[in-house]
Write a protein that holds these residues in place. Structure first.
Motif, PDB file in Angstrom:
ATOM      1  N   VAL A   1       0.847  -1.198   0.000  1.00  0.00           N
ATOM      2  CA  VAL A   1       0.000   0.000   0.000  1.00  0.00           C
ATOM      3  C   VAL A   1       0.880   1.244   0.000  1.00  0.00           C
ATOM      4  O   VAL A   1       0.649   2.185  -0.761  1.00  0.00           O
ATOM      5  CB  VAL A   1      -0.961   0.007   1.209  1.00  0.00           C
ATOM      6  N   LEU A   2       1.899   1.244   0.833  1.00  0.00           N
ATOM      7  CA  LEU A   2       2.759   2.428   0.919  1.00  0.00           C
ATOM      8  C   LEU A   2       3.454   2.726  -0.406  1.00  0.00           C
ATOM      9  O   LEU A   2       3.493   3.877  -0.832  1.00  0.00           O
ATOM     10  CB  LEU A   2       3.790   2.255   2.034  1.00  0.00           C
ATOM     11  N   VAL A   3       3.985   1.702  -1.058  1.00  0.00           N
ATOM     12  CA  VAL A   3       4.761   1.965  -2.276  1.00  0.00           C
ATOM     13  C   VAL A   3       3.913   2.066  -3.539  1.00  0.00           C
ATOM     14  O   VAL A   3       4.392   2.584  -4.549  1.00  0.00           O
ATOM     15  CB  VAL A   3       5.897   0.932  -2.482  1.00  0.00           C
ATOM     16  N   THR A   4       2.677   1.593  -3.505  1.00  0.00           N
ATOM     17  CA  THR A   4       1.857   1.666  -4.719  1.00  0.00           C
ATOM     18  C   THR A   4       0.690   2.644  -4.619  1.00  0.00           C
ATOM     19  O   THR A   4       0.165   3.064  -5.644  1.00  0.00           O
ATOM     20  CB  THR A   4       1.293   0.280  -5.110  1.00  0.00           C
ATOM     21  N   GLU A   5       0.286   2.998  -3.401  1.00  0.00           N
ATOM     22  CA  GLU A   5      -0.899   3.843  -3.254  1.00  0.00           C
ATOM     23  C   GLU A   5      -0.673   5.118  -2.457  1.00  0.00           C
ATOM     24  O   GLU A   5      -1.388   6.093  -2.657  1.00  0.00           O
ATOM     25  CB  GLU A   5      -2.027   3.046  -2.576  1.00  0.00           C
ATOM     26  N   ALA A   6       0.267   5.104  -1.534  1.00  0.00           N
ATOM     27  CA  ALA A   6       0.354   6.222  -0.595  1.00  0.00           C
ATOM     28  C   ALA A   6       1.580   7.106  -0.792  1.00  0.00           C
ATOM     29  O   ALA A   6       1.494   8.314  -0.594  1.00  0.00           O
ATOM     30  CB  ALA A   6       0.344   5.688   0.840  1.00  0.00           C
ATOM     31  N   TRP A   7       2.697   6.539  -1.126  1.00  0.00           N
ATOM     32  CA  TRP A   7       3.941   7.302  -1.185  1.00  0.00           C
ATOM     33  C   TRP A   7       4.525   7.303  -2.585  1.00  0.00           C
ATOM     34  O   TRP A   7       4.316   6.376  -3.361  1.00  0.00           O
ATOM     35  CB  TRP A   7       5.008   6.675  -0.296  1.00  0.00           C
ATOM     36  N   VAL A   8       5.303   8.316  -2.841  1.00  0.00           N
ATOM     37  CA  VAL A   8       6.222   8.289  -3.971  1.00  0.00           C
ATOM     38  C   VAL A   8       7.538   7.846  -3.340  1.00  0.00           C
ATOM     39  O   VAL A   8       8.063   8.518  -2.454  1.00  0.00           O
ATOM     40  CB  VAL A   8       6.366   9.679  -4.627  1.00  0.00           C
ATOM     41  N   THR A   9       8.023   6.690  -3.737  1.00  0.00           N
ATOM     42  CA  THR A   9       9.172   6.105  -3.048  1.00  0.00           C
ATOM     43  C   THR A   9      10.392   6.028  -3.954  1.00  0.00           C
ATOM     44  O   THR A   9      10.299   6.132  -5.174  1.00  0.00           O
ATOM     45  CB  THR A   9       8.850   4.682  -2.560  1.00  0.00           C
ATOM     46  N   HIS A  10      11.499   5.802  -3.319  1.00  0.00           N
ATOM     47  CA  HIS A  10      12.736   5.553  -4.049  1.00  0.00           C
ATOM     48  C   HIS A  10      12.574   4.248  -4.823  1.00  0.00           C
ATOM     49  O   HIS A  10      11.960   3.300  -4.326  1.00  0.00           O
ATOM     50  CB  HIS A  10      13.903   5.458  -3.061  1.00  0.00           C
TER      51      HIS A  10
END
Length: 140
Positions: free
Chosen positions: A63-72
Motif C-alpha cells: 500500500v505504501l509503495v503503490t498507493e500512498a507514497w512516492v518512493t525511491h
C-alpha cells in the motif's frame, strides 16, 4: 507464432538492494528461530509468527509503495523482494509440516498447515487495511 518477450537488462542497483534486503531478512528469521526454538513434535511457532508477520508487513509495504507514497525506486526491491522475501519462508514451513507428520504429530501438522495459510492471508488483508486506514490511501 509470436517472438519471445525480450528480457530487460538486469539493474545492478536493484540486484544489490535485493541481496542486502534478503540477507538481512534471512538473518532476522535465523535469530528469531534461535531465540525461539521448537521442541520435537511441537508446532514451530517461530516460523508461524515470522510468516504471518511478514505477510502483514508486505500488505503494509505494498500500500505504501503503490498507493500512498512516492518512493525511491529501490525501496520495493529491498524491502519487498529482499527483506520480506528473506524473512518469510515457505520451504521451512513445508519441511516443518513433514517433520511433524513424521513424528506422529498429525493434528499439530494439519493445524499448522491450515492455520498458517489462514493467518498469513489474514495478515496481508489486515496489513493492507491498516496501511490504507493510516494513510488515507484509496483502494485502486
Amino acid at each position: 507464432m509470436s517472438a519471445p518477450a525480450r528480457v530487460p537488462p538486469l539493474d545492478p542497483a536493484i540486484l544489490l538492494a535485493i541481496s542486502l534486503g534478503g540477507g538481512l531478512g534471512a538473518l532476522l528469521r535465523y535469530l528469531i528461530s534461535t531465540w525461539w526454538p521448537t521442541p520435537p513434535g511441537h508446532v514451530p511457532w517461530a516460523t508461524f509468527v515470522v510468516n504471518v508477520t511478514g505477510c502483514f508487513a508486505i500488505g503494509v509495504l505494498m500500500v505504501l509503495v503503490t498507493e500512498a507514497w512516492v518512493t525511491h525506486r529501490l525501496l520495493r526491491p529491498f524491502a519487498g523482494v529482499g527483506l520480506l522475501g528473506g524473512f518469510t519462508t515457505f520451504s521451512t514451513y513445508g519441511l516443518e509440516i513433514r517433520t511433524l507428520l513424521e513424528s506422529g504429530a498429525v493434528l499439530e501438522a494439519l493445524g499448522y498447515l491450515a492455520g498458517t495459510v489462514l493467518a498469513a492471508l489474514a495478515g496481508v488483508v489486515l496489513g493492507t487495511g491498516a496501511a490504507r486506514w493510516a494513510t488515507g490511501a484509496a483502494r485502486r
